[in-house]
Design a protein around this motif. Structure first.
Motif, PDB file in Angstrom:
ATOM      1  N   ARG A 163       0.819  -1.209   0.000  1.00  0.00           N
ATOM      2  CA  ARG A 163       0.000   0.000   0.000  1.00  0.00           C
ATOM      3  C   ARG A 163       0.853   1.259   0.000  1.00  0.00           C
ATOM      4  NH1 ARG A 163      -4.212   1.329  -2.042  1.00  0.00           N
ATOM      5  NH2 ARG A 163      -5.039  -0.674  -1.363  1.00  0.00           N
ATOM      6  N   ALA A 164       1.962   1.246   0.773  1.00  0.00           N
ATOM      7  CA  ALA A 164       2.843   2.409   0.810  1.00  0.00           C
ATOM      8  C   ALA A 164       3.477   2.663  -0.559  1.00  0.00           C
ATOM      9  CB  ALA A 164       3.925   2.207   1.873  1.00  0.00           C
ATOM     10  N   ARG A 165       3.823   1.599  -1.279  1.00  0.00           N
ATOM     11  CA  ARG A 165       4.386   1.778  -2.624  1.00  0.00           C
ATOM     12  C   ARG A 165       3.349   2.356  -3.578  1.00  0.00           C
ATOM     13  NH1 ARG A 165       8.072  -3.325  -4.353  1.00  0.00           N
ATOM     14  NH2 ARG A 165       8.784  -1.763  -5.838  1.00  0.00           N
ATOM     15  N   GLN A 166       2.097   1.966  -3.388  1.00  0.00           N
ATOM     16  CA  GLN A 166       1.060   2.466  -4.292  1.00  0.00           C
ATOM     17  C   GLN A 166       0.774   3.951  -4.075  1.00  0.00           C
ATOM     18  OE1 GLN A 166      -2.158  -0.218  -3.478  1.00  0.00           O
ATOM     19  NE2 GLN A 166      -1.480  -1.761  -4.974  1.00  0.00           N
ATOM     20  N   VAL A 167       0.703   4.360  -2.806  1.00  0.00           N
ATOM     21  CA  VAL A 167       0.355   5.757  -2.513  1.00  0.00           C
ATOM     22  C   VAL A 167       1.580   6.665  -2.488  1.00  0.00           C
ATOM     23  CG1 VAL A 167      -1.660   5.018  -1.196  1.00  0.00           C
ATOM     24  CG2 VAL A 167       0.493   5.400  -0.007  1.00  0.00           C
ATOM     25  N   GLY A 168       2.804   6.075  -2.436  1.00  0.00           N
ATOM     26  CA  GLY A 168       4.018   6.886  -2.457  1.00  0.00           C
ATOM     27  C   GLY A 168       4.343   7.560  -1.147  1.00  0.00           C
ATOM     28  N   ARG A 169       3.790   7.068  -0.043  1.00  0.00           N
ATOM     29  CA  ARG A 169       4.070   7.640   1.279  1.00  0.00           C
ATOM     30  C   ARG A 169       4.467   6.514   2.228  1.00  0.00           C
ATOM     31  NH1 ARG A 169      -0.948   9.977   0.457  1.00  0.00           N
ATOM     32  NH2 ARG A 169      -1.785   8.692   2.150  1.00  0.00           N
ATOM     33  N   PRO A 170       5.548   6.698   2.999  1.00  0.00           N
ATOM     34  CA  PRO A 170       5.949   5.659   3.947  1.00  0.00           C
ATOM     35  C   PRO A 170       5.043   5.669   5.177  1.00  0.00           C
ATOM     36  CG  PRO A 170       7.415   7.528   4.163  1.00  0.00           C
ATOM     37  CD  PRO A 170       6.488   7.843   3.012  1.00  0.00           C
ATOM     38  N   CYS A 171       5.170   4.656   5.998  1.00  0.00           N
ATOM     39  CA  CYS A 171       4.408   4.591   7.243  1.00  0.00           C
ATOM     40  C   CYS A 171       5.083   5.465   8.301  1.00  0.00           C
ATOM     41  CB  CYS A 171       4.308   3.141   7.724  1.00  0.00           C
ATOM     42  SG  CYS A 171       5.920   2.402   8.098  1.00  0.00           S
ATOM     43  N   LEU A 172       4.535   5.439   9.517  1.00  0.00           N
ATOM     44  CA  LEU A 172       5.038   6.294  10.577  1.00  0.00           C
ATOM     45  C   LEU A 172       6.502   6.006  10.892  1.00  0.00           C
ATOM     46  CD1 LEU A 172       4.574   8.399  12.804  1.00  0.00           C
ATOM     47  CD2 LEU A 172       3.759   6.545  14.275  1.00  0.00           C
ATOM     48  N   LEU A 173       6.896   4.713  10.889  1.00  0.00           N
ATOM     49  CA  LEU A 173       8.283   4.366  11.198  1.00  0.00           C
ATOM     50  C   LEU A 173       9.244   4.982  10.191  1.00  0.00           C
ATOM     51  CD1 LEU A 173       7.975   0.605  12.239  1.00  0.00           C
ATOM     52  CD2 LEU A 173       8.224   2.600  13.713  1.00  0.00           C
ATOM     53  N   GLY A 174       8.811   5.111   8.940  1.00  0.00           N
ATOM     54  CA  GLY A 174       9.653   5.758   7.936  1.00  0.00           C
ATOM     55  C   GLY A 174       9.861   7.238   8.222  1.00  0.00           C
ATOM     56  N   TYR A 175       8.861   7.896   8.797  1.00  0.00           N
ATOM     57  CA  TYR A 175       8.985   9.324   9.102  1.00  0.00           C
ATOM     58  C   TYR A 175       9.842   9.588  10.333  1.00  0.00           C
ATOM     59  CZ  TYR A 175       5.436  10.653   5.666  1.00  0.00           C
ATOM     60  OH  TYR A 175       4.759  10.884   4.502  1.00  0.00           O
ATOM     61  N   ILE A 176       9.825   8.656  11.300  1.00  0.00           N
ATOM     62  CA  ILE A 176      10.580   8.902  12.536  1.00  0.00           C
ATOM     63  C   ILE A 176      11.965   8.260  12.507  1.00  0.00           C
ATOM     64  CG2 ILE A 176       8.459   9.084  13.876  1.00  0.00           C
ATOM     65  CD1 ILE A 176       8.952   6.287  14.940  1.00  0.00           C
ATOM     66  N   GLY A 177      12.375   7.717  11.359  1.00  0.00           N
ATOM     67  CA  GLY A 177      13.731   7.212  11.203  1.00  0.00           C
ATOM     68  C   GLY A 177      13.958   5.796  11.675  1.00  0.00           C
ATOM     69  N   LYS A 178      12.898   5.028  11.965  1.00  0.00           N
ATOM     70  CA  LYS A 178      13.066   3.640  12.381  1.00  0.00           C
ATOM     71  C   LYS A 178      12.793   2.668  11.248  1.00  0.00           C
ATOM     72  CE  LYS A 178      12.572   3.965  17.341  1.00  0.00           C
ATOM     73  NZ  LYS A 178      11.944   3.394  18.549  1.00  0.00           N
ATOM     74  N   CYS A 179      12.707   3.161  10.030  1.00  0.00           N
ATOM     75  CA  CYS A 179      12.617   2.329   8.836  1.00  0.00           C
ATOM     76  C   CYS A 179      13.281   3.098   7.705  1.00  0.00           C
ATOM     77  CB  CYS A 179      11.162   1.996   8.501  1.00  0.00           C
ATOM     78  SG  CYS A 179      10.988   1.002   6.989  1.00  0.00           S
ATOM     79  N   ALA A 180      14.079   2.391   6.904  1.00  0.00           N
ATOM     80  CA  ALA A 180      14.776   3.045   5.796  1.00  0.00           C
ATOM     81  C   ALA A 180      13.841   3.392   4.653  1.00  0.00           C
ATOM     82  CB  ALA A 180      15.901   2.145   5.292  1.00  0.00           C
ATOM     83  N   ALA A 181      12.569   2.981   4.748  1.00  0.00           N
ATOM     84  CA  ALA A 181      11.530   3.285   3.763  1.00  0.00           C
ATOM     85  C   ALA A 181      11.914   2.854   2.356  1.00  0.00           C
ATOM     86  CB  ALA A 181      11.188   4.771   3.790  1.00  0.00           C
ATOM     87  N   PRO A 182      12.243   1.570   2.158  1.00  0.00           N
ATOM     88  CA  PRO A 182      12.493   1.108   0.784  1.00  0.00           C
ATOM     89  C   PRO A 182      11.230   1.114  -0.066  1.00  0.00           C
ATOM     90  CG  PRO A 182      12.431  -0.758   2.286  1.00  0.00           C
ATOM     91  CD  PRO A 182      12.354   0.469   3.140  1.00  0.00           C
ATOM     92  N   CYS A 183      10.080   1.195   0.580  1.00  0.00           N
ATOM     93  CA  CYS A 183       8.808   1.177  -0.155  1.00  0.00           C
ATOM     94  C   CYS A 183       8.656   2.404  -1.049  1.00  0.00           C
ATOM     95  CB  CYS A 183       7.640   1.102   0.822  1.00  0.00           C
ATOM     96  SG  CYS A 183       7.652   2.361   2.104  1.00  0.00           S
ATOM     97  N   VAL A 184       9.287   3.516  -0.684  1.00  0.00           N
ATOM     98  CA  VAL A 184       9.179   4.749  -1.487  1.00  0.00           C
ATOM     99  C   VAL A 184      10.507   5.104  -2.128  1.00  0.00           C
ATOM    100  CG1 VAL A 184       7.232   5.654  -0.179  1.00  0.00           C
ATOM    101  CG2 VAL A 184       9.552   6.155   0.580  1.00  0.00           C
ATOM    102  N   GLY A 185      11.483   4.175  -2.108  1.00  0.00           N
ATOM    103  CA  GLY A 185      12.730   4.386  -2.817  1.00  0.00           C
ATOM    104  C   GLY A 185      13.767   5.196  -2.081  1.00  0.00           C
TER     105      GLY A 185
END
Length: 699
Positions: A163-185
């Protein structure tokens, strides 16, 4: 009770070579598996005066009706063969460890393009890196939460990631630096995999080099006056050290070892295992067992080692078997066990008793845990053993049976308004469910709400199969004393989901499917009509040695064949409670199978009207594409790729699906998001259907 002298091998017939032996009962079921350095003295010890044997050994030899053996070259081969046969036959007189709970493990799914860190239980999967087991899932989550600051590997589910790849926005962990957010590149797949591998290295105990590298980077950043970067690295180092503190250092030399302790009494034993990796206790496990065979501490240790390491997959054995295994008593003989463990690991394994120092102190801690586990187990189970025995005795007294029914089979019929008629067979042995023996039946000959006719068919099929297998195997004839069996014998495997398709079937190696073991008591879900139908089925097949009763739901009455009045057990009766448990389990098993069949039928409903498309090809299409949505979007060439689908059929399917307007997508009313048509959601409409008309579902 059988006299052991009736099946004792002739003098001199037993070889003196190493080997594995099996005792079978009168029905041919393996009840005990053992190994011996020399078969002759070991087997001869079982045929001395029964009064001089250990009580459990005496029970085993008087229950058995035959003995057979297989000669092997070495004791190591005997150890391996014994373990594989215990796993295959599940003998009732062998030590069987029961894990006191399902232990969680920290898993890194390196088999995926974007590896994920998660808590997992159950069997290991290929390509997944495991750490643990841990005593509590919250301990894993706390550790992972600290490490995500330094190793921001994704922890989200595949659905959230997609879902994050489809909408182009990472989840909360991606915003607070606890995920590298590969879903949005934000990082590439290779960079994210490198993070996951660093995470695995740290969890595997290779922490010193990584901490030193971070400290060097922090000093370099400070020297270059990049204070914000230096502060971030300092915080990362602090997070890693706090994560390391959650696994206290118990051995200063970064030892990899498993410590195994046993607490036992005359009837039961508890085993506790501490997994130490990199000098830290990484996990703990506990097992309990009834000592149904005469075995000492060294024997319990040997069985525990087989249980612990024998079931590991080939690619996991190097990690599952550590360099050291510390035990309270050494198996006798020691050399084959040590050689077996070294073969599993691929290098030398030190199997010994700790004598002094930190390892002895830690072994004392493991021993205290084992004693506490045994005390807790006895507190929880003492009443259960007594209750089960009393329940079986009450059933035997109420039904006037010659002996307590150690094996009970229960049958139930389920359908929805006469469609998808199925039946279930559940098995309870010694008052406990034996799920490996459960069977399911499809009632194919007719449709309709005729539970009596369905019950007659199911009982006929089950016991017809029993008679056929008994005939195929010669009723498990006991070998003559002067003709011992030394080759691989016929064994018993699980029957297919629908026994009617497997009548007379055999495995590839010629062994019969398992359906030849009869119950002492047959229970049907229902009253007089169902009991009469089951009795008629047994009489038609000439079976007169199986007790029969029915349990009616309305007043929980027990009906016997040919009786006008039911047997009414007191509401507080443990026997009635056990019969209710057996009946309810049969009902649950039948309902789940019926709902599964109904779900498959409804899922394929849109393809029913496609001309030239039968049930087999409909299932092949749905299995290949996963959902109707994907099948509807497929091209003719893609549909042709499905085995059994030609171009003309593919064109017909594509035309039929494209001419229909797809159903409106489901929308999450809370978020406004469209819910995807995923294969794992196929059962949802069925659940809804069952809720709208529960009264129509006939058990």
């Amino acid at each position: 009770m059988v006299d052991p002298s009736t099946y004792r091998p002739a003098p001199g017939a037993i070889p003196t070579s190493p080997g594995v032996y099996k005792f079978r009962d009168a029905h041919g079921r393996v009840i005990y598996v053992g190994k011996a350095k020399s078969l002759r003295p070991r087997l001869s010890s079982y045929f001395q005066d029964v009064a001089g044997l250990h009580p459990r050994t005496a029970t085993m030899v008087t229950t058995a009706a035959s003995v057979e053996w297989t000669v092997v070259a070495t004791e190591v081969e005997a150890l391996q063969l014994e373990y594989s046969w215990i796993k295959e036959f599940d003998p009732r007189f062998n030590v069987k460890y029961r894990d006191d709970k399902s232990y969680p493990e920290l898993a890194v799914t390196l088999n995926e393009e974007y590896p994920r860190v998660q808590v997992m239980r159950g069997a290991h999967k290929k390509g997944v890196r495991y750490f643990g087991p841990y005593g509590h899932a919250w301990a894993i989550r706390e550790t992972v939460d600290l490490l995500l600051r330094v190793f921001p590997v994704r922890t989200c589910s595949n659905g959230v990631f997609k879902r994050a790849r489809q909408v182009g926005r990472p989840c909360l962990l991606g915003y607070i630096g606890k995920c590298a957010a590969p879903c949005v590149g934000k990082v590439s797949a290779d960079e994210h995999r490198e993070l996951a591998e660093d995470f695995c290295d740290f969890m595997a105990g290779r922490t010193g080099n990584y901490l030193r590298r971070l400290e060097d980077q922090m000093r370099e950043a400070a020297a270059e006056m990049e204070y914000e970067r230096a502060a971030r690295l300092r915080d990362d180092i602090g997070a890693l050290k706090r994560a390391m503190e959650k696994n206290a250092i118990v051995l200063a030399d970064a030892t990899d070892a498993d410590l195994l302790a046993v607490a036992e009494d005359e009837l039961e034993a508890a085993v506790q295992i501490f997994h130490v990796r990199g000098g830290r206790v990484r996990g703990q496990r506990g097992w309990v067992t009834d000592k149904v065979e005469d075995v000492d501490t060294a024997g319990l240790v040997e069985h525990a080692l087989q249980q612990l390491y024998g079931g590991a997959a080939a690619e996991e054995r190097n990690e599952s078997v550590p360099r050291e295994v510390l035990v309270p008593a050494l198996p006798e003989p020691l050399a084959p066990v040590r050689e077996w463990l070294s073969g599993l690991r691929g290098s030398q394994v030190d199997l010994r008793i700790p004598q002094r120092g930190d390892k002895k102190d830690l072994m004392a801690t493991v021993q205290r845990n084992a004693q506490q586990a045994l005390a807790l187990h006895k507190t929880k189970r003492a009443s259960d053993l007594t209750t089960r025995s009393r329940a079986l005795q009450e059933i035997a007294d109420a039904l006037e049976l010659d002996s307590v029914p150690l094996r009970i089979e229960c049958y139930d019929i389920s359908h929805l308004q006469g469609e998808d008629v199925v039946a279930s067979m559940v098995v309870f042995e010694d008052g406990l469910a034996r799920k490996s023996e459960y069977r399911r039946f499809q009632i194919r000959g007719f449709e309709g709400q005729d539970d009596v006719r369905s019950m007659h068919e199911v009982i006929s099929r089950r016991f017809r199969r029993y008679l056929q297998e008994r005939e195929q195997t010669g009723e498990w004839a006991v070998p003559e004393a002067d003709d011992p069996v030394t080759a691989e014998p016929i064994t018993a495997d699980a029957v297919t989901a629908d026994p009617v398709t497997a009548v007379g079937a055999r495995d590839e190696d010629g062994r019969p499917k398992r359906f030849a073991y009869p119950p002492q008591l047959l229970v049907v879900d229902g009253g007089q009509p169902q009991v009469a139908a089951a009795k008629r089925a047994l009489e038609e097949l000439g079976i007169d040695d199986v007790a029969l009763c029915g349990l009616a739901k309305r007043l929980e009455e027990v009906w016997l064949p040919g009786e006008d009045d039911p047997v009414v057990l007191p509401r507080s009766s443990e026997g009635l409670y056990l019969l209710q448990r057996v009946r309810d389990e049969a009902h649950r098993f039948a309902i789940s199978y019926q709902r599964n069949k109904r779900s498959k039928r409804l899922t394929a409903g849109e393809l029913d009207s496609v001309p030239g498309l039968g049930e087999t090809r409909r299932r092949a299409l749905l299995k290949h594409f996963g959902s109707l949505k994907k099948l509807r979007a497929a091209t003719v060439d893609e549909i042709c790729a499905v085995p059994g689908i030609g171009r003309r059929t593919a064109e017909t399917v594509a035309a039929a699906l494209s001419s229909r307007t797809p159903a409106a997508p489901a929308v999450n009313t809370a978020t406004g998001e469209i819910i995807e048509d995923r294969p794992d959601q196929a059962a949802e409409p069925v659940a809804a259907a069952s809720q709208t008309a529960p009264s129509q579902e006939t058990p």
